[in-house]
Structure formats: structure tokens, C-alpha cells
Design a protein around this motif. Sequence first.
Motif, PDB file in Angstrom:
ATOM      1  N   PHE A   1       0.808  -1.217   0.000  1.00 36.81           N
ATOM      2  CA  PHE A   1       0.000   0.000   0.000  1.00 36.81           C
ATOM      3  C   PHE A   1       0.843   1.269   0.000  1.00 36.81           C
ATOM      4  N   VAL A   2       2.091   1.196   0.409  1.00 38.27           N
ATOM      5  CA  VAL A   2       2.932   2.397   0.461  1.00 38.27           C
ATOM      6  C   VAL A   2       3.089   3.044  -0.915  1.00 38.27           C
ATOM      7  N   PRO A   3       3.418   2.290  -1.996  1.00 44.08           N
ATOM      8  CA  PRO A   3       3.513   2.951  -3.315  1.00 44.08           C
ATOM      9  C   PRO A   3       2.194   3.561  -3.768  1.00 44.08           C
ATOM     10  N   LEU A   4       1.068   2.881  -3.468  1.00 37.32           N
ATOM     11  CA  LEU A   4      -0.224   3.430  -3.874  1.00 37.32           C
ATOM     12  C   LEU A   4      -0.524   4.732  -3.142  1.00 37.32           C
ATOM     13  N   VAL A   5      -0.236   4.755  -1.845  1.00 32.06           N
ATOM     14  CA  VAL A   5      -0.483   5.976  -1.069  1.00 32.06           C
ATOM     15  C   VAL A   5       0.419   7.109  -1.547  1.00 32.06           C
ATOM     16  N   CYS A   6       1.689   6.799  -1.799  1.00 33.20           N
ATOM     17  CA  CYS A   6       2.617   7.833  -2.277  1.00 33.20           C
ATOM     18  C   CYS A   6       2.212   8.342  -3.663  1.00 33.20           C
ATOM     19  N   GLY A   7       1.797   7.406  -4.539  1.00 34.69           N
ATOM     20  CA  GLY A   7       1.356   7.825  -5.868  1.00 34.69           C
ATOM     21  C   GLY A   7       0.112   8.690  -5.810  1.00 34.69           C
ATOM     22  N   GLY A   8      -0.857   8.309  -4.965  1.00 38.58           N
ATOM     23  CA  GLY A   8      -2.063   9.122  -4.819  1.00 38.58           C
ATOM     24  C   GLY A   8      -1.767  10.492  -4.248  1.00 38.58           C
ATOM     25  N   ALA A   9      -0.870  10.550  -3.266  1.00 36.82           N
ATOM     26  CA  ALA A   9      -0.509  11.846  -2.689  1.00 36.82           C
ATOM     27  C   ALA A   9       0.195  12.727  -3.716  1.00 36.82           C
ATOM     28  N   GLY A  10       1.099  12.128  -4.512  1.00 40.29           N
ATOM     29  CA  GLY A  10       1.777  12.905  -5.549  1.00 40.29           C
ATOM     30  C   GLY A  10       0.821  13.414  -6.609  1.00 40.29           C
ATOM     31  N   TYR A  11      -0.137  12.565  -7.008  1.00 35.16           N
ATOM     32  CA  TYR A  11      -1.133  12.981  -7.999  1.00 35.16           C
ATOM     33  C   TYR A  11      -1.990  14.122  -7.463  1.00 35.16           C
ATOM     34  N   GLY A  12      -2.369  14.029  -6.192  1.00 33.72           N
ATOM     35  CA  GLY A  12      -3.163  15.101  -5.594  1.00 33.72           C
ATOM     36  C   GLY A  12      -2.401  16.411  -5.527  1.00 33.72           C
ATOM     37  N   VAL A  13      -1.109  16.341  -5.207  1.00 35.83           N
ATOM     38  CA  VAL A  13      -0.297  17.562  -5.151  1.00 35.83           C
ATOM     39  C   VAL A  13      -0.174  18.194  -6.533  1.00 35.83           C
ATOM     40  N   ILE A  14       0.017  17.357  -7.567  1.00 33.91           N
ATOM     41  CA  ILE A  14       0.133  17.880  -8.932  1.00 33.91           C
ATOM     42  C   ILE A  14      -1.171  18.544  -9.371  1.00 33.91           C
ATOM     43  N   LYS A  15      -2.309  17.889  -9.074  1.00 34.06           N
ATOM     44  CA  LYS A  15      -3.596  18.478  -9.431  1.00 34.06           C
ATOM     45  C   LYS A  15      -3.820  19.799  -8.709  1.00 34.06           C
TER      46      LYS A  15
ATOM     47  N   GLN B   1      -1.481  21.882  -7.619  1.00 33.55           N
ATOM     48  CA  GLN B   1      -0.596  22.887  -8.203  1.00 33.55           C
ATOM     49  C   GLN B   1      -1.124  23.376  -9.548  1.00 33.55           C
ATOM     50  N   ASN B   2      -1.627  22.451 -10.379  1.00 35.85           N
ATOM     51  CA  ASN B   2      -2.185  22.861 -11.671  1.00 35.85           C
ATOM     52  C   ASN B   2      -3.404  23.757 -11.489  1.00 35.85           C
ATOM     53  N   ARG B   3      -4.223  23.438 -10.495  1.00 33.27           N
ATOM     54  CA  ARG B   3      -5.402  24.264 -10.246  1.00 33.27           C
ATOM     55  C   ARG B   3      -5.008  25.664  -9.801  1.00 33.27           C
ATOM     56  N   ARG B   4      -4.040  25.762  -8.908  1.00 31.69           N
ATOM     57  CA  ARG B   4      -3.579  27.080  -8.469  1.00 31.69           C
ATOM     58  C   ARG B   4      -2.916  27.838  -9.608  1.00 31.69           C
ATOM     59  N   ARG B   5      -2.188  27.112 -10.466  1.00 33.45           N
ATOM     60  CA  ARG B   5      -1.543  27.763 -11.601  1.00 33.45           C
ATOM     61  C   ARG B   5      -2.578  28.311 -12.579  1.00 33.45           C
TER      62      ARG B   5
ATOM     63  N   ASP C   1      -5.840  23.572 -23.038  1.00 30.23           N
ATOM     64  CA  ASP C   1      -5.627  22.150 -22.824  1.00 30.23           C
ATOM     65  C   ASP C   1      -6.039  21.774 -21.409  1.00 30.23           C
ATOM     66  N   ARG C   2      -5.778  20.528 -21.034  1.00 27.04           N
ATOM     67  CA  ARG C   2      -6.229  20.054 -19.727  1.00 27.04           C
ATOM     68  C   ARG C   2      -5.472  20.706 -18.577  1.00 27.04           C
ATOM     69  N   LYS C   3      -4.300  21.293 -18.864  1.00 24.91           N
ATOM     70  CA  LYS C   3      -3.539  21.990 -17.836  1.00 24.91           C
ATOM     71  C   LYS C   3      -3.904  23.463 -17.732  1.00 24.91           C
ATOM     72  N   GLY C   4      -4.802  23.918 -18.601  1.00 28.08           N
ATOM     73  CA  GLY C   4      -5.189  25.314 -18.578  1.00 28.08           C
ATOM     74  C   GLY C   4      -4.351  26.206 -19.464  1.00 28.08           C
ATOM     75  N   GLU C   5      -3.394  25.624 -20.213  1.00 30.69           N
ATOM     76  CA  GLU C   5      -2.565  26.417 -21.112  1.00 30.69           C
ATOM     77  C   GLU C   5      -3.391  26.825 -22.334  1.00 30.69           C
ATOM     78  N   LYS C   6      -3.329  28.103 -22.679  1.00 28.37           N
ATOM     79  CA  LYS C   6      -4.098  28.601 -23.813  1.00 28.37           C
ATOM     80  C   LYS C   6      -3.446  28.149 -25.114  1.00 28.37           C
ATOM     81  N   LEU C   7      -4.236  27.485 -25.961  1.00 28.10           N
ATOM     82  CA  LEU C   7      -3.742  26.991 -27.237  1.00 28.10           C
ATOM     83  C   LEU C   7      -4.031  27.962 -28.378  1.00 28.10           C
ATOM     84  N   ARG C   8      -5.219  28.568 -28.338  1.00 26.81           N
ATOM     85  CA  ARG C   8      -5.596  29.474 -29.420  1.00 26.81           C
ATOM     86  C   ARG C   8      -6.690  30.410 -28.930  1.00 26.81           C
TER      87      ARG C   8
END
Length: 258
Positions: A36-50, A52-56, A108-115
Motif C-alpha cells: 500500500f505504500v507505493p499506492l499511497v505515495c502515488g495518490g498523494a503525488g497525484y493530488g499535489v500535482i492536481k 498545483q495545476n489548479r492554483r496555476r 488544454d487540460r492543464k489550462g494552457e491557452k492553445l488558441r
Amino acid sequence: FQLNTSQLEPCSYLKGYDYFEGSELAYIYACVFLGFVPLVCGGAGYGVIKLQNRRRRQLRMMQEELKTGNKPAAASVDKMAVREWLHANHRRIVKLRFGPETNLHTVDRKGEKLRSVSFKNGDTITVEESQVPERGKKKRPLVLVRVPRDHDLVLEFDSLSSRRKFMSKFESFLNSHKKHIIALQSPRDLMLAKAETRERRQKRLEHFFREAYALTFGLKPGEKRRREDENGDVVMRTSLSSAEFASALGMKPDAVFV
């Protein structure tokens, strides 16, 4: 003198030693924990990335609002997820953002303006819809938006209901800015064949500047006009945007000379 079994000590059975004897539960718990340790670490990392992207994205929207001088108005900004058709071999999933100014943005899905598609230069916007396919033919419906002085915006939808939803949002958006829409029906294959993509637009601009150079400076001595350039009068009627003209000159769109 002869020995018999009654005179000998009993023999002990030969057996191995089990190191896990008595610690079975601890071993199981350790394996479960390590799994369960890799799953918990992966979920925590994914949540942090999401996060950060939302704040960005929020920070980028605030910066755009400060640049344009528009106040936050959630009611005037509508969003919708679609596919953008770029050419026959490439499509991308984008999110449409209507307004708040007279622009239609694709991000795009990260909020970067394409056009950014601007409609401030015209009061009437032409939109082509692909005809409803016959039964048995599974082809996604399309919408082509004619953009003045720019390449077309071609959108692909999963169903007819999604396309009707877009048309309703787009028409309401244009009406809010006192713009009118002209909707036309066209065969799907013919629409894609006549769509002015970025590549076709670039070739047209290259032809335009080649003709402009020939008309301004003239042909070199002994140089003959190529057959493909004989329709230069049609090419010279091409309208350029300030961004395209600035790109051809190697300048920024907001430069004084442009």
C-alpha cells in the motif's frame, strides 16, 4: 554382547527450522503495508500535482484579467470540452472558453491557452455544420467556424446533442456581444476538404508574400513567372491579421511598426 532397541535412547525426527513460525500475522501485515505504500505515495503525488495545476490556472486567469482590465465574472465565462480537428491525422481534446471578451479560447487540460479566436472585426459569423450521417455510418458530427483573417476552427463532437449544446452556447455568446450567426449545412467530407487549416493558411501566406515581393521589386532579368503564380491577383486579395504580418516581419504583434 548384543544391543537391542530397548537399550537405546529414542531417536528424534529430522526436521527443518521454520523461521516464520509464530510470526505469520506480522509477515502478512508487513507485505500488505509494503504493497500500500507505493499506492499511497502515488495518490498523494497525484493530488499535489492536481492542486498545483489548479492554483496555476487560477493565477493565470487572474493575470489575464489584470492585463485585459476585466473583472471576474463567472456568469459571463462558459466552458465546454470538445475535440479540435487540426488535419486528417491529428485531433486533440480541448476545452472551449467563451469570453468574457469577444474571444473564443481553446485551452488544454492543464489550462494552457492553445488558441484565441477573435470575433470583434465582424458582425456576422459563418458556421458550417456537417450533415447528419446515414444510418449505419458512425461519423462524429462537425462544426466549422469561419474566422476572419485566420485559419478555420473545426470542432468534433461525440454526438448530435453535444453539437446542439455547443451551437446554443455559441449563439448565446455571440448575441451577448451583438453578433449574428449564419448556420449552413454541408457534407462532412466536403467540409474537411475545403477547411482552411493552419498548414493551408501558411502556404497561402507564403504565396502572398512571394507575390508581394515580385510586384514590389519586380522579377530578376531573365526570370520567368511560374505558372502557379499566374493567379496572383486572387492571392493578393488575402487579408492578414496583425499577428501574421508581425510574424512575417519577425516582430511582436504589439510592435509600433505593425
